[in-house]
Design an enzyme around this catalytic site. Sequence first.
Site, PDB file in Angstrom:
ATOM      1  N   PRO A  98      58.835 130.856 120.019  1.00  0.00           N
ATOM      2  CA  PRO A  98      58.768 130.194 121.325  1.00  0.00           C
ATOM      3  C   PRO A  98      59.563 130.960 122.376  1.00  0.00           C
ATOM      4  CG  PRO A  98      59.182 128.594 119.584  1.00  0.00           C
ATOM      5  CD  PRO A  98      59.299 129.942 118.963  1.00  0.00           C
ATOM      6  N   GLU A  99      58.999 131.039 123.570  1.00  0.00           N
ATOM      7  CA  GLU A  99      59.668 131.685 124.688  1.00  0.00           C
ATOM      8  C   GLU A  99      60.045 130.614 125.711  1.00  0.00           C
ATOM      9  OE1 GLU A  99      57.535 135.267 125.893  1.00  0.00           O
ATOM     10  OE2 GLU A  99      56.661 135.429 123.891  1.00  0.00           O
TER      11      GLU A  99
END
Length: 284
Positions: A2-3
Amino acid sequence: MPELPEVEVVRRGLARWAVGRTVSDIEVLHPRAVRRQAGGAEEFTALLRGRTFGEPQRRGKYLWVPLDDGLAMIGHLGMSGQLLVQEADMADSVHLRVRLRFADGGTELRFVDQRTFGGLAVEETEPDDPESTPLSLAHIARDPLDARFDDAAFATALKAKRTTVKRALLDQTLISGVGNIYADEALWRSRLHYERPTATLTRPAALELLGHARDVMTAALAVGGTSFDSLYVNVNGESGYFSRDLDAYGREGEPCRRCGTAMRRDAWMNRSSYYCPKCQRRPR
């Protein structure tokens, strides 16, 4: 992994469902889920029980929940970590690692992690820090969606890095929140090859790249982030939909949406880089 947009979606979910609730009971079902806690599950449980959740915070890809007495619970999502708000009578996931129950007897907070690369920990925060930043995250730079992000300082620091542009974008001490997906998207929009030396970027080019990174992550956030499988979901177990709008990442062999040239994928630092060989010419 996840960013920024994906972690921000989770942060907002926690802000809606967990703020002001007091932890009454903790179950650690897998020791790796609290391996960052020096004293293991026993210390994690002792520090967290009876604490009340404050407003969740985020810096780049890093998420934490302020607690009482200068402590915070950090959530490292890793490759497949999920923080889910679920009814107590909902069946447990086979990959459930930590369960938090609250004094109000309502929904539970469950940490689910298939690959066990993520985890939770309770630690002290920076003294006199209005953001209550955990000590282990103090070195992380601000992200482009932070109102206090300094665009001019970023442009100067980027050119001084003496590295290649994608490496710089993934340096969380320079700019946080940008990972492999959104780096490729911002570079495509900027017509920059991932191996372009940062020293060759003009100030306007650096600021344009920053603007594209900010724009693409804002667009992703609006639709819940990017999900390619069920490993990334929000606190309600729902996937994001920005994968439908990606211009570069994952589009090997497909026509460039700008010039029609077939997109390419290169192996890069144990990852992949996607780019258009015509629009993003490799530096000599």
